[in-house]
Enzyme design. Structure first.
Site, PDB file in Angstrom:
ATOM      1  N   CYS A 104     -19.077  -8.486 -58.193  1.00 14.23           N
ATOM      2  CA  CYS A 104     -19.918  -7.288 -58.249  1.00 14.23           C
ATOM      3  C   CYS A 104     -21.186  -7.624 -59.012  1.00 14.23           C
ATOM      4  O   CYS A 104     -21.124  -8.231 -60.087  1.00 14.23           O
ATOM      5  CB  CYS A 104     -19.166  -6.151 -58.934  1.00 14.23           C
ATOM      6  SG  CYS A 104     -20.135  -4.623 -59.110  1.00 14.23           S
ATOM      7  N   HIS A 146     -16.080  -1.250 -51.354  1.00 19.14           N
ATOM      8  CA  HIS A 146     -16.615  -1.598 -52.673  1.00 19.14           C
ATOM      9  C   HIS A 146     -17.847  -0.747 -52.997  1.00 19.14           C
ATOM     10  O   HIS A 146     -17.952  -0.177 -54.092  1.00 19.14           O
ATOM     11  CB  HIS A 146     -16.974  -3.090 -52.679  1.00 19.14           C
ATOM     12  CG  HIS A 146     -17.515  -3.596 -53.960  1.00 19.14           C
ATOM     13  ND1 HIS A 146     -16.837  -4.481 -54.764  1.00 19.14           N
ATOM     14  CD2 HIS A 146     -18.697  -3.368 -54.594  1.00 19.14           C
ATOM     15  CE1 HIS A 146     -17.558  -4.767 -55.832  1.00 19.14           C
ATOM     16  NE2 HIS A 146     -18.705  -4.102 -55.743  1.00 19.14           N
ATOM     17  N   GLU A 147     -18.785  -0.671 -52.043  1.00 15.13           N
ATOM     18  CA  GLU A 147     -20.018   0.076 -52.284  1.00 15.13           C
ATOM     19  C   GLU A 147     -19.767   1.583 -52.335  1.00 15.13           C
ATOM     20  O   GLU A 147     -20.350   2.287 -53.159  1.00 15.13           O
ATOM     21  CB  GLU A 147     -21.065  -0.262 -51.215  1.00 15.13           C
ATOM     22  CG  GLU A 147     -21.435  -1.724 -51.136  1.00 15.13           C
ATOM     23  CD  GLU A 147     -21.824  -2.341 -52.467  1.00 15.13           C
ATOM     24  OE1 GLU A 147     -22.365  -1.624 -53.341  1.00 15.13           O
ATOM     25  OE2 GLU A 147     -21.580  -3.549 -52.646  1.00 15.13           O
ATOM     26  N   HIS A 150     -18.623   2.722 -55.680  1.00  7.09           N
ATOM     27  CA  HIS A 150     -19.688   2.875 -56.678  1.00  7.09           C
ATOM     28  C   HIS A 150     -20.216   4.308 -56.711  1.00  7.09           C
ATOM     29  O   HIS A 150     -20.571   4.819 -57.787  1.00  7.09           O
ATOM     30  CB  HIS A 150     -20.847   1.932 -56.359  1.00  7.09           C
ATOM     31  CG  HIS A 150     -20.719   0.574 -56.975  1.00  7.09           C
ATOM     32  ND1 HIS A 150     -20.662   0.364 -58.336  1.00  7.09           N
ATOM     33  CD2 HIS A 150     -20.659  -0.652 -56.407  1.00  7.09           C
ATOM     34  CE1 HIS A 150     -20.573  -0.936 -58.588  1.00  7.09           C
ATOM     35  NE2 HIS A 150     -20.558  -1.572 -57.435  1.00  7.09           N
TER      36      HIS A 150
END
Length: 206
Positions: A104, A146-147, A150
Protein backbone atom coordinates in the site's frame (compact mmCIF):
# COMPACT_ATOMS: atom_id res chain seq x y z
CA UNK A 1 -10.86 19.81 -21.82
CA UNK A 2 -8.75 17.35 -19.82
CA UNK A 3 -7.04 18.80 -16.78
CA UNK A 4 -3.25 18.56 -16.61
CA UNK A 5 -2.29 16.60 -13.53
CA UNK A 6 0.46 17.21 -11.00
CA UNK A 7 2.11 14.93 -8.47
CA UNK A 8 0.69 15.10 -4.96
CA UNK A 9 2.25 13.89 -1.71
CA UNK A 10 0.93 10.55 -0.48
CA UNK A 11 -0.45 10.44 3.04
CA UNK A 12 0.95 7.75 5.34
CA UNK A 13 -0.95 5.64 7.89
CA UNK A 14 -1.88 7.66 10.97
CA UNK A 15 -3.47 10.62 9.24
CA UNK A 16 -7.19 10.96 10.09
CA UNK A 17 -8.17 11.24 6.41
CA UNK A 18 -7.27 7.55 6.03
CA UNK A 19 -9.36 6.54 9.03
CA UNK A 20 -12.63 8.30 8.27
CA UNK A 21 -15.21 7.26 5.69
CA UNK A 22 -14.86 9.29 2.51
CA UNK A 23 -17.77 11.46 1.36
CA UNK A 24 -19.75 11.06 -1.83
CA UNK A 25 -18.91 13.26 -4.79
CA UNK A 26 -21.89 15.61 -5.08
CA UNK A 27 -20.94 17.27 -8.37
CA UNK A 28 -18.33 16.61 -11.05
CA UNK A 29 -16.80 20.07 -11.38
CA UNK A 30 -13.39 21.48 -12.26
CA UNK A 31 -12.03 20.71 -8.79
CA UNK A 32 -13.01 17.06 -9.13
CA UNK A 33 -11.59 16.83 -12.64
CA UNK A 34 -8.32 18.33 -11.40
CA UNK A 35 -8.17 15.93 -8.46
CA UNK A 36 -8.68 12.92 -10.73
CA UNK A 37 -5.98 14.15 -13.12
CA UNK A 38 -3.61 14.66 -10.19
CA UNK A 39 -4.38 11.18 -8.87
CA UNK A 40 -3.53 9.54 -12.19
CA UNK A 41 -0.22 11.39 -12.40
CA UNK A 42 0.59 10.67 -8.76
CA UNK A 43 -0.23 6.98 -9.12
CA UNK A 44 2.02 6.72 -12.17
CA UNK A 45 4.88 8.54 -10.42
CA UNK A 46 4.51 6.22 -7.43
CA UNK A 47 4.44 3.17 -9.72
CA UNK A 48 1.19 2.11 -8.10
CA UNK A 49 -1.63 0.05 -9.57
CA UNK A 50 -4.31 1.95 -7.66
CA UNK A 51 -4.79 5.12 -5.63
CA UNK A 52 -7.69 6.33 -3.51
CA UNK A 53 -8.47 10.01 -2.97
CA UNK A 54 -7.91 9.81 0.83
CA UNK A 55 -4.32 8.76 0.09
CA UNK A 56 -3.66 12.22 -1.32
CA UNK A 57 -5.54 13.94 1.48
CA UNK A 58 -8.97 14.24 -0.18
CA UNK A 59 -11.79 12.58 1.73
CA UNK A 60 -13.89 11.79 -1.34
CA UNK A 61 -15.18 8.53 -2.80
CA UNK A 62 -12.85 8.33 -5.79
CA UNK A 63 -10.13 5.92 -6.78
CA UNK A 64 -7.98 5.33 -9.84
CA UNK A 65 -6.34 2.20 -11.22
CA UNK A 66 -4.00 1.02 -13.95
CA UNK A 67 -3.40 -2.69 -14.37
CA UNK A 68 -2.92 -4.96 -17.37
CA UNK A 69 -5.37 -7.84 -17.20
CA UNK A 70 -7.47 -10.17 -19.29
CA UNK A 71 -11.11 -9.28 -19.75
CA UNK A 72 -13.23 -6.46 -21.09
CA UNK A 73 -12.79 -3.96 -18.25
CA UNK A 74 -10.59 -0.91 -18.88
CA UNK A 75 -6.97 -1.37 -17.85
CA UNK A 76 -6.80 2.27 -16.72
CA UNK A 77 -9.54 4.39 -15.23
CA UNK A 78 -11.17 6.07 -12.30
CA UNK A 79 -14.42 5.58 -10.46
CA UNK A 80 -16.52 8.07 -8.50
CA UNK A 81 -18.99 6.98 -5.84
CA UNK A 82 -18.24 3.29 -6.43
CA UNK A 83 -20.28 0.30 -5.37
CA UNK A 84 -18.25 -2.90 -5.07
CA UNK A 85 -19.94 -6.29 -4.84
CA UNK A 86 -18.07 -9.46 -3.93
CA UNK A 87 -19.08 -12.23 -6.33
CA UNK A 88 -16.65 -14.77 -4.94
CA UNK A 89 -16.24 -15.95 -1.37
CA UNK A 90 -13.22 -14.97 0.71
CA UNK A 91 -11.37 -18.08 1.83
CA UNK A 92 -10.75 -18.52 5.55
CA UNK A 93 -7.51 -20.36 4.91
CA UNK A 94 -4.16 -18.79 5.76
CA UNK A 95 -2.98 -16.44 2.99
CA UNK A 96 0.04 -17.41 0.91
CA UNK A 97 2.97 -14.99 1.40
CA UNK A 98 4.31 -15.85 -2.05
CA UNK A 99 1.16 -15.16 -4.05
CA UNK A 100 -1.17 -13.08 -1.86
CA UNK A 101 1.03 -10.35 -0.39
CA UNK A 102 -0.30 -6.82 -0.81
CA UNK A 103 1.40 -3.47 -0.50
CA UNK A 104 0.00 0.00 0.00
CA UNK A 105 1.36 3.40 -0.93
CA UNK A 106 0.15 4.66 2.47
CA UNK A 107 2.05 1.88 4.27
CA UNK A 108 5.32 2.33 2.38
CA UNK A 109 8.00 -0.35 2.03
CA UNK A 110 5.92 -3.07 3.71
CA UNK A 111 3.83 -5.98 2.45
CA UNK A 112 1.65 -8.58 4.13
CA UNK A 113 -0.43 -11.50 2.81
CA UNK A 114 -4.20 -11.26 2.80
CA UNK A 115 -7.09 -13.31 1.46
CA UNK A 116 -9.46 -11.52 -0.94
CA UNK A 117 -12.35 -12.44 -3.18
CA UNK A 118 -11.20 -13.47 -6.65
CA UNK A 119 -14.31 -12.08 -8.36
CA UNK A 120 -15.99 -8.69 -7.91
CA UNK A 121 -18.34 -6.29 -9.67
CA UNK A 122 -17.59 -2.56 -9.78
CA UNK A 123 -20.23 0.08 -10.46
CA UNK A 124 -20.02 3.85 -10.40
CA UNK A 125 -19.18 6.77 -12.69
CA UNK A 126 -16.05 8.03 -14.40
CA UNK A 127 -14.91 11.65 -14.36
CA UNK A 128 -17.07 12.39 -17.42
CA UNK A 129 -20.17 11.11 -15.65
CA UNK A 130 -20.37 7.93 -17.72
CA UNK A 131 -21.63 4.77 -16.05
CA UNK A 132 -19.10 2.15 -15.03
CA UNK A 133 -20.23 -1.43 -14.58
CA UNK A 134 -17.88 -4.39 -15.02
CA UNK A 135 -16.60 -7.52 -13.33
CA UNK A 136 -13.00 -8.21 -12.41
CA UNK A 137 -11.09 -11.33 -11.44
CA UNK A 138 -7.96 -12.40 -9.61
CA UNK A 139 -5.34 -9.70 -8.94
CA UNK A 140 -7.41 -6.99 -10.63
CA UNK A 141 -10.27 -7.87 -8.28
CA UNK A 142 -7.82 -7.56 -5.38
CA UNK A 143 -6.77 -4.08 -6.48
CA UNK A 144 -10.37 -2.87 -6.67
CA UNK A 145 -11.14 -4.26 -3.21
CA UNK A 146 -8.02 -2.64 -1.77
CA UNK A 147 -8.90 0.80 -3.16
CA UNK A 148 -12.59 0.54 -2.27
CA UNK A 149 -11.60 -0.29 1.30
CA UNK A 150 -9.72 3.01 1.50
CA UNK A 151 -12.98 4.87 0.92
CA UNK A 152 -14.49 3.13 3.93
CA UNK A 153 -11.56 3.97 6.24
CA UNK A 154 -10.10 0.46 6.01
CA UNK A 155 -6.48 -0.15 5.12
CA UNK A 156 -5.46 -3.64 4.09
CA UNK A 157 -3.40 -3.96 7.28
CA UNK A 158 -6.68 -3.71 9.23
CA UNK A 159 -7.80 -6.97 7.60
CA UNK A 160 -4.75 -9.10 8.41
CA UNK A 161 -5.16 -12.34 10.32
CA UNK A 162 -3.78 -12.46 13.90
CA UNK A 163 -0.37 -13.75 12.86
CA UNK A 164 0.32 -11.03 10.35
CA UNK A 165 -1.50 -8.35 12.33
CA UNK A 166 0.95 -8.90 15.18
CA UNK A 167 3.86 -8.30 12.83
CA UNK A 168 2.20 -5.20 11.38
CA UNK A 169 1.51 -3.66 14.79
CA UNK A 170 5.12 -4.19 15.78
CA UNK A 171 6.23 -2.39 12.61
CA UNK A 172 3.64 0.35 13.17
CA UNK A 173 5.15 1.14 16.57
CA UNK A 174 8.64 1.07 15.08
CA UNK A 175 7.75 3.49 12.29
CA UNK A 176 5.68 5.79 14.50
CA UNK A 177 2.84 5.97 11.98
CA UNK A 178 0.16 6.74 14.57
CA UNK A 179 -0.15 10.50 14.07
CA UNK A 180 -0.94 12.89 11.25
CA UNK A 181 1.64 14.64 9.12
CA UNK A 182 3.65 11.82 7.58
CA UNK A 183 3.84 11.82 3.78
CA UNK A 184 6.15 10.83 0.95
CA UNK A 185 6.54 12.47 -2.44
CA UNK A 186 6.68 10.26 -5.53
CA UNK A 187 9.39 11.38 -7.90
CA UNK A 188 11.29 13.26 -5.20
CA UNK A 189 11.65 10.79 -2.34
CA UNK A 190 13.33 7.44 -2.83
CA UNK A 191 10.78 4.87 -3.90
CA UNK A 192 9.96 2.92 -0.73
CA UNK A 193 9.18 -0.26 -2.65
CA UNK A 194 12.58 -0.45 -4.32
CA UNK A 195 11.57 0.40 -7.89
CA UNK A 196 14.33 3.00 -8.17
CA UNK A 197 16.97 0.39 -7.34
CA UNK A 198 15.45 -2.06 -9.83
CA UNK A 199 15.52 0.58 -12.57
CA UNK A 200 19.15 1.44 -11.76
CA UNK A 201 20.17 -2.23 -11.93
CA UNK A 202 18.42 -2.69 -15.26
CA UNK A 203 20.20 0.39 -16.63
CA UNK A 204 23.57 -0.96 -15.52
CA UNK A 205 22.90 -4.35 -17.10
CA UNK A 206 21.92 -2.80 -20.41
Amino acid sequence: MTAEGKILPIVIHGDPVLHNRASEVEEINDDIRQLVADMHVTQEAARGVGLAAPQVGAGLRIFTWEFEHTGDAPTKGEVLNPVLTLLGKVSQEDPDPDSETEGCLSVPALGYPLKRSAHVRLQGFDVDGKLIDFEAHDWFARILQHEFDHLNATLYVNRLNPRWSKRWKKELRKQGWTTAGNTWMPGDDEDPFGHDAEAANEAEES
